[in-house]
Enzyme design. Structure first.
Site, PDB file in Angstrom:
ATOM      1  N   CYS A   1     -41.899 -20.128 -95.684  1.00 18.90           N
ATOM      2  CA  CYS A   1     -41.738 -20.620 -96.908  1.00 18.90           C
ATOM      3  C   CYS A   1     -40.871 -19.448 -97.918  1.00 18.90           C
ATOM      4  CB  CYS A   1     -42.796 -21.747 -96.150  1.00 18.90           C
ATOM      5  SG  CYS A   1     -43.261 -22.227 -94.839  1.00 18.90           S
TER       6      CYS A   1
ATOM      7  N   CYS B   1     -49.314 -34.004 -98.732  1.00 18.01           N
ATOM      8  CA  CYS B   1     -48.066 -33.059 -97.750  1.00 18.01           C
ATOM      9  C   CYS B   1     -46.445 -32.964 -98.409  1.00 18.01           C
ATOM     10  CB  CYS B   1     -48.234 -33.341 -95.757  1.00 18.01           C
ATOM     11  SG  CYS B   1     -49.960 -33.424 -95.776  1.00 18.01           S
ATOM     12  N   SER B   2     -45.444 -32.056 -98.220  1.00 16.15           N
ATOM     13  CA  SER B   2     -44.845 -31.879 -98.699  1.00 16.15           C
ATOM     14  C   SER B   2     -44.060 -32.459 -97.441  1.00 16.15           C
ATOM     15  CB  SER B   2     -44.015 -30.720 -99.421  1.00 16.15           C
ATOM     16  OG  SER B   2     -44.672 -29.903 -97.709  1.00 16.15           O
TER      17      SER B   2
ATOM     18  N   LYS C   1     -44.122 -31.720-103.372  1.00 15.56           N
ATOM     19  CA  LYS C   1     -44.083 -32.783-102.385  1.00 15.56           C
ATOM     20  C   LYS C   1     -42.976 -33.637-103.107  1.00 15.56           C
ATOM     21  CE  LYS C   1     -46.857 -36.433-101.074  1.00 15.56           C
ATOM     22  NZ  LYS C   1     -45.411 -36.349-101.034  1.00 15.56           N
TER      23      LYS C   1
ATOM     24  N   HIS D   1     -39.379 -30.458 -99.382  1.00 16.54           N
ATOM     25  CA  HIS D   1     -39.098 -28.320 -99.594  1.00 16.54           C
ATOM     26  C   HIS D   1     -38.282 -28.232 -97.883  1.00 16.54           C
ATOM     27  CE1 HIS D   1     -41.235 -25.405 -98.209  1.00 16.54           C
ATOM     28  NE2 HIS D   1     -41.894 -25.699 -97.565  1.00 16.54           N
TER      29      HIS D   1
END
Lengths: 383, 130
Positions: free
Chosen positions: A83, A204-205, A326, A330
């Site tokens: 990421c 969670c994103s 978020k 992402h």
């Protein structure tokens, strides 16, 4: 080493972009950045992507994207650090300009996640395949274990984590690039579906398609361009164990502290001098731990500071004015570049409703996996 | 997953074999060629005691496809009595029984079936010492 500037930015929409392929996304963002910079050519290009192979079955994409960009055969290089691939893409372009090898370089990132692949499996390949993923642990699961350890050691609460998601959605509601341009309540976070205890869906994103790109250049090119001057004060990178169990304390992310120390030293700055930061909030607990690793708050103190509003736009240190991973979304390979775009907009005072007054010095922190890699850039607005 | 990739991990998955640094005593699980603590390159092979404690844990509710019939299932970071660290599922318990610091025993269990060939892949899971 020469000074390096950013004179152009470009982003696609972030979200479930069913009508666009991976190549469409990257080329759209790249063309926007080139157009924004107003340059008539680029010397070379970088592509940050975590796993085009697992998400869409396409490797060798540096050449594919160079071809579709109509670049005429310039050097094109893919970089990968899970990421943190986007941040690393910018870092490679930074070195190419700083070294004097090139004058104008495109640094982009892209991920096409909604194309039918097993996303949970693909993301888990950023963990230790034989000793973590083999046992069924997922990415939310790894961050959930960091959260559990942090709660146990420092008394961090569910409310503190929920407040991070609430604050990021507040910012994202004012960001036209964001995937979820809406506010959420603390109750909604606390009642959302459990993903990996204690982390819920709204911790969670999201899974996102998107691309982002920036144009880096030498000081001479930047001054001739007539653009407001945004200088990269420093680019820092560090690695750590990718397996959470190999870390001395599972409530920490040491690679972030290592990269931050290097960044502050090289830039000659302290955390107190920063006007805003974009941090890698792939999960709410990640934002909390990263703020402590960056030295913005003492260990175990970030949670209360967040509840007190210190990380809001009106607070002591605005965090994730873009909405963060978020709310903004992402697309893993694009994220590190998109963070830098938010900082550039803030330093150029073009961030609209999200604008932080007198923003001059901003930090972008991008990390891979459960913290096995970290890339930090500090940017300064000189105009 | 091809057979050699699974079989070369058998000393760790079935017998908990670790490398012990001859210089500083660091326990590498799985074994490494160079010690991350002191840089030494000589290791002795030791079998870890299948006992330890939970350092942190989670309950996975959304899993990769391979594990989707098992959800929800607990996963923990475990420190063995010698101080080696590993990640494992915690079997045969109710999630409410789990807590940081609880003692566990590591046992050989079925972990997953390789998706296409259907090879049964075994390894260690933890159970609570009650």
């Amino acid at each position: 080493m020469r000074d390096v500037y950013i004179i152009g930015t470009g982003m696609t929409i972030f979200g479930e972009v069913w009508q666009s392929s991976l190549r469409d996304l990257y080329v759209e963002a790249a063309l926007k950045a080139i157009g924004d910079a107003g340059v008539d050519h680029i010397d070379s290009m970088y592509v940050g992507t975590m796993s085009s192979g697992l998400f869409v079955g396409q490797e060798h994409i540096a050449s594919l994207l160079s071809d579709y960009l109509g670049s005429g055969g310039i050097p094109s290089t893919r970089v990968e650090s899970a990421c943190a691939s986007g941040g690393l893409s910018v870092r490679q372009a930074y070195f190419e300009i700083a070294s004097g090898a090139s004058d104008i370089v495109l640094a982009g990132g892209v991920e096409k996640m909604n194309d039918g692949g097993d996303v949970t499996y693909a993301l888990a390949t950023a963990a230790d395949q034989e000793y973590e993923a083999f046992h069924g642990v997922t990415f939310p699961g790894l961050y959930a274990m960091i959260a559990r350890a942090h709660m146990h050691q420092y008394g961090t609460t569910r409310e503190m984590l929920a407040e991070i998601a609430v604050k990021n959605h507040e910012n994202g509601a004012d960001n036209p690039h964001a995937q979820f341009q809406m506010k959420i309540t603390r109750e909604a976070v606390l009642q959302s579906t459990m993903v990996a205890d204690p982390l819920r869906l709204l911790d969670c994103s999201p899974v996102t398609d998107g691309a982002a790109a920036v144009i880096l250049c030498s000081e001479e090119v930047a001054r001739k361009s007539g653009h407001p001057l945004v200088k990269i004060r420093t680019s820092a990178q560090a690695t750590g164990p990718i397996a959470l169990h190999a870390r001395k304390n599972p409530a920490t992310i040491p690679a972030v502290a290592t990269a931050a120390k290097k960044a502050y030293q090289a830039a000659g700055t302290t955390p107190e001098q920063l006007d805003l930061v974009e941090v890698h909030d792939c999960f709410t607990i990640a934002e909390l731990v990263v703020l402590e690793e960056l030295g913005l708050f003492a260990r175990g103190k970030a949670g209360q500071a967040i509840l007190d509003g210190q990380t809001r736009r009106s607070g002591k240190i605005p965090v994730n004015t873009s909405g963060g991973l978020k709310s903004k979304g992402h697309p893993v390979g694009a994220t590190g570049v998109a963070q830098i775009i938010e900082i550039v907009e803030q330093l150029n005072h073009t961030a609209g409703k999200r604008q932080i007054e007198k923003a001059r010095l901003g930090l972008a922190q991008n990390m891979g996996g459960s913290g096995g890699s970290c890339v930090i850039h500090i940017l300064e607005g000189l105009s | 997953m091809i057979v050699p990739r699974y079989s070369r991990e058998i000393p760790q998955r079935m017998r908990l074999e670790a490398g012990k640094c001859e210089n500083c005593g660091y326990l590498a699980f799985p074994p490494r060629l160079i010690c991350p603590e002191c840089g030494h390159k000589d290791f002795s092979n030791v079998a870890l005691k299948p006992e330890g404690k939970i350092l942190t844990y989670t309950i996975i509710h959304v899993s990769a496809d391979t594990f989707s019939t098992q959800t929800p299932f607990p996963v923990a970071v475990i420190e063995t009595v010698e101080g080696a660290r590993l990640t494992a599922q915690v079997a045969d318990c109710h999630p409410d029984e789990l807590a940081i610091g609880k003692k566990v025993r590591l046992m050989t269990r079925l972990i997953q079936r390789e998706s296409r060939g259907g090879i049964l892949m075994y390894g260690y899971k933890a159970v609570l010492i009650r």
